[in-house]
Design an enzyme around this catalytic site. Structure first.
Site, PDB file in Angstrom:
ATOM      1  N   ASP A 290       0.687  -1.157  -0.103  1.00 28.32           N
ATOM      2  CA  ASP A 290      -0.189   0.102   0.035  1.00 28.32           C
ATOM      3  C   ASP A 290       0.792   1.197   0.001  1.00 28.32           C
ATOM      4  O   ASP A 290       2.122   1.176  -0.014  1.00 28.32           O
ATOM      5  CB  ASP A 290      -0.906   0.022   1.215  1.00 28.32           C
ATOM      6  CG  ASP A 290      -2.193   1.010   1.089  1.00 28.32           C
ATOM      7  OD1 ASP A 290      -2.202   1.672  -0.117  1.00 28.32           O
ATOM      8  OD2 ASP A 290      -3.237   0.618   1.785  1.00 28.32           O
TER       9      ASP A 290
HETATM   10  C1  BGC Z   1      -5.047   3.172   0.074  1.00 28.15           C
HETATM   11  C2  BGC Z   1      -5.123   2.107  -0.832  1.00 28.15           C
HETATM   12  C3  BGC Z   1      -5.012   2.642  -2.229  1.00 28.15           C
HETATM   13  C4  BGC Z   1      -3.852   3.488  -2.073  1.00 28.15           C
HETATM   14  C5  BGC Z   1      -3.236   3.984  -3.649  1.00 28.15           C
HETATM   15  C6  BGC Z   1      -3.776   4.181   0.067  1.00 28.15           C
HETATM   16  O1  BGC Z   1      -4.065   5.096   0.948  1.00 28.15           O
HETATM   17  O2  BGC Z   1      -4.914   2.501   1.717  1.00 28.15           O
HETATM   18  O3  BGC Z   1      -6.425   1.416  -0.534  1.00 28.15           O
HETATM   19  O4  BGC Z   1      -5.244   1.749  -3.308  1.00 28.15           O
HETATM   20  O5  BGC Z   1      -3.610   4.502  -1.390  1.00 28.15           O
HETATM   21  O6  BGC Z   1      -4.390   4.985  -3.856  1.00 28.15           O
END
Ligand code: BGC
Length: 766
Positions: A290
């Site tokens: 993530d």
């Molecule tokens: C979130 C994810 C997301 C990623 C990319 C993160 O802050 O937890 O769910 O896919 O950002 O945008």
């Protein structure tokens, strides 16, 4: 030639391509892919391999506080494997052009995006969508999302989010499918099928990314990014199955979660990423972190950037999102013997495989199609599905004296901070929605009412009394007008309109950014200032319908006692403004059913139907007993149970029959129930089957969903619904983590929610 290539690529997807399996007979398509990738990798330097492990943002529209810089230079230097959140097709095309013309090996980039509940055509937030209990519809929404996103150059979506959550405080409960393992697993698989279709190389399918692996929905106290500490029993039986279901449906990638799991954060957790995911489950795709999750391991307390990057890669992570820890430290770690070159090779191989499976080596621009973008994005047919999905997701929580549906005549006072905001309709995580052109409920009501009904409107109350809180709750352009006059003045204005009307529709609840990432709440009631408005509206004596916007279960005890009708509309996506009047005026009969328990108050959280019995369960029919498992101040019961939702008609359940009372492994038993529409409207009902294992080698939940069917009945019509139960449905992970069904007695419950059921019993013999 081209079609042969595509055919072979599609066959490729059918086979698992992992290293372990390659020792067995390797299908020719896999051999062909491996030959291609091995040849390519033989030309790659270590730096270029590490470059493939690097995922950057496009430098805008990001979802974290760090933004990638110097992206173009990094692409040219072969330091970028993937980019996400590039907002325009032209920018995607440009980045790809640089990659395939100006880098040494011309390796195409994979383009990701958070396409969560639709692309430009936005569907209800996932929690709402799950309330449709309609797998075909859910799959279709993912299909449409893929058709639209791929026209704009995106070939990888960071969805489905399959984190089970039983904590209404957690803002991201809005992004998942609720509290239930069985339903969550079905939805996870449907989403993957929708995104990936049966051929990932097709110009209109994209790779799914199951997230957030794992157990993110159990973050302590519902506070985002917080620690998870969980027993293996709970993990295997309750939280892990939806991830597994998405992978079994063929999901090509996995995203790690931010949280600590029993002392080791997911992003550095070898047990999770390698032992469970790869070895036990046989996952063969790529694992991405993530957002800056590798860097965050420093704050978790695991060491400096070089140490945590090595930890993460060694744990089984392949791609590093945004943080560039892999890019900047892995070479040094190889030299110092902290990371094996083979691990980098394997990660690089998996990333190149993903690109190969998407057909990017064959045509790096397969997913950039201006013509398709013009004709397929926001296509009328897609909007029809968006409207249908929204109406089917609404949950009628209360409808005394049949206040709903409303008559299409007279005067309606539409009051509340959520009544005249288009930008709040799509819901959280709808980065591609056209906020400026999304209609507000007021516009939708005016259009639906035509000249038959007079609509009066006023704000009635601010979203939140505290202006700073309101600012935090209306980020990313989800504006709500703020009125700085004294509260009572604003209420009086609304009360005046209410007094002139035949019925009041109060559009209240949460703004869309009061749920979602980093939007947890400790108070899960409707904000007090809005409640005061509601009280004033009720005092007029006019019938009041509460149209409730929310991204989480709310505590609605007071509303349930005092407001005659409550329609929970969540956040319904692009077509919300049309869908709400569809239901309010009765063109569509509501059929949504809650997929999370609504508690009486926040102190009951986590509250969920599939709980264990304890050694001192409360006696049936009581709400308090000394030395029993309960509270002094509130009963154990939820306000609205899992599976609950009313209709404009009523349904009666009778005649529960079992084909036999006992069956052996290998056999099956059929439970049948008659469901009758006993009201005056045609309507849909989700018939739900629950099972309880009465005696086990470990403790078992008091009820578990094991089947459901959504049926449609005309007034007076009856249908018999059959559920086939096999040994498989009775299996669970025992204390040795063996997936077994234990012979013995079981109870079966069928009904329109998890509380109001008819029951019978059967046994599984040896
Ligand atoms: C979130 C994810 C997301 C990623 C990319 C993160 O802050 O937890 O769910 O896919 O950002 O945008």
């Amino acid at each position: 030639m081209k079609s042969l290539f595509l055919l072979s690529l599609s066959l490729l997807l059918v086979f698992n391509t992992g290293l372990a399996q390659q020792k067995k007979a390797v299908p020719p398509v896999v051999q062909k892919m491996n030959t291609f990738i091995n040849k390519l990798m033989s030309k790659m330097t270590l730096d270029e391999k590490i470059g493939q492990l690097n995922l950057l943002t496009g430098g805008e529209a990001t979802t974290g506080s760090v933004v990638s810089t110097g992206v173009e230079q990094k692409i040219k230097a072969g330091q970028v494997g993937g980019i996400f959140s590039l907002t325009t097709p032209a920018r995607i095309r440009k980045a790809q052009e640089i990659a395939v013309t100006q880098t040494r090996l011309k390796i195409p980039i994979i383009f990701g995006q958070d396409v969560i509940h639709g692309y430009k055509t936005t569907f209800p937030i996932p929690l709402a969508l799950s309330a449709t209990w309609d797998m075909e519809l859910i799959q279709k929404t993912a299909r449409i999302a893929a058709i639209e996103a791929t026209a704009d150059g995106i070939n990888w979506t960071f969805s489905p989010m399959v984190d089970i959550s039983r904590d209404a405080r957690w803002g991201r409960i809005s992004e998942g499918s609720g509290e239930d393992t069985y339903l969550g697993s079905k939805i996870a698989a449907a989403m993957v099928r929708g995104y990936q279709g049966d051929d990932l190389t097709k110009y209109n399918t994209m790779m799914a990314c199951v997230k957030h692996f794992a157990l993110y929905g159990a973050s302590e106290a519902g506070r985002d990014y917080n620690t998870t500490d969980m027993s293996l029993d709970r993990m295997y039986n309750e939280y892990l199955p939806p991830y597994k279901a998405a992978l079994d449906a063929g999901a090509g990638s996995v995203m790690t979660s931010f949280n600590d799991i029993n002392g080791v954060p997911a992003t550095a957790n070898k047990w999770l990423m390698t032992d469970l995911l790869r070895k036990q489950w046989g996952f063969k795709g790529m694992v991405v972190t993530d957002y800056t999750a590798v860097n965050e391991l420093i704050d978790h307390g695991l060491g400096d950037l070089q140490t945590v990057s090595a930890l993460s890669l060694n744990a089984g992570v392949d791609m590093d999102m945004v943080g560039e820890g892999f890019l900047t430290t892995l070479k040094k770690s190889v030299k110092e013997g902290k990371v094996k070159q083979q691990r980098i090779d394997d990660a690089c191989h998996l990333i190149l495989e993903a690109k190969y499976k998407l057909g990017l080596f064959e045509d790096p621009f397969r997913y950039c199609n201006e013509e398709r973008a013009k004709t397929e994005i926001l296509k009328p047919e897609h909007l029809v599905y968006a409207r249908k999905a929204a109406t089917e997701s609404f949950v009628l929580l209360k409808n005394d004296r049949q206040i709903l549906p409303l008559k299409k005549s007279g005067t309606i006072a539409l009051i509340g901070p959520l009544a005249n905001t288009g930008s709040n309709m799509p819901g959280t995580w709808s980065v591609n929605s056209d906020l400026a052109n999304t209609k507000s409920l007021l516009q939708g009501m005016q259009a639906a009412a035509g000249t038959d009904v007079k609509i009066l409107h006023s704000l009635g109350a601010n979203l939140l009394a505290d202006a700073q809180y309101q600012e935090r709750a209306t980020m990313f352009g989800r504006t709500i007008p703020r009125d700085n006059r004294p509260e009572q003045e604003i209420i009086n204005e609304a009360v005046k309109l209410a007094s002139q009307s035949d019925v009041v529709v109060a559009a209240l609840g949460e703004s869309s950014e009061m749920s979602g990432e980093a939007s947890s709440r400790t108070d899960i009631e409707i904000p007090a200032v809005q409640k005061r408005l509601l009280q004033a509206l009720l005092k007029t004596g006019k019938p009041v319908v509460l149209v409730l916007f929310t991204g989480r279960p709310l505590a609605l005890n007071w509303e349930n006692e005092n407001v005659p009708a409550i329609l929970n509309v969540w956040f319904g996506g692009t077509e919300t403004a049309n869908a709400i009047p569809d239901v309010l005026f009765g063109a569509v009969n509501p059929s949504g059913k809650l997929t999370t328990t609504f508690p009486q108050n926040v102190g009951q959280v986590p509250l969920y139907y599939a709980h264990k019995n304890t050694g001192r369960p409360l006696e049936e029919g009581k709400w308090f007993s000394k030395f029993r498992s309960n509270y002094l101040d509130v009963s154990n019961a939820p306000l609205y149970p899992f599976g609950y939702g009313l209709s404009y008609t009523t349904f009666a359940y009778s005649n529960l029959k079992l084909s036999k009372n006992s069956f052996k492994p290998g056999e099956s038993i059929t439970a049948s129930i008659e469901v009758k529409n006993t009201g005056a409207f045609e309507g849909k009902e989700v018939v739900q089957l629950y099972i309880r294992d009465l005696v086990g080698s470990s403790t078992r939940p008091v009820k578990e969903l094991k089947g459901f069917e959504k049926i449609s009945l005309k007034p007076g019509e009856s249908k018999t619904v059959n559920f086939k139960i096999t040994e498989e449905d009775l299996k669970f992970y025992n204390t040795d983590l063996k997936f077994v069904a234990e012979p013995g007695d079981f109870k079966i419950y069928i009904g329109g929610n998890s509380r109001d059921v008819v029951e019978a019993g059967f046994s599984l013999s040896k």
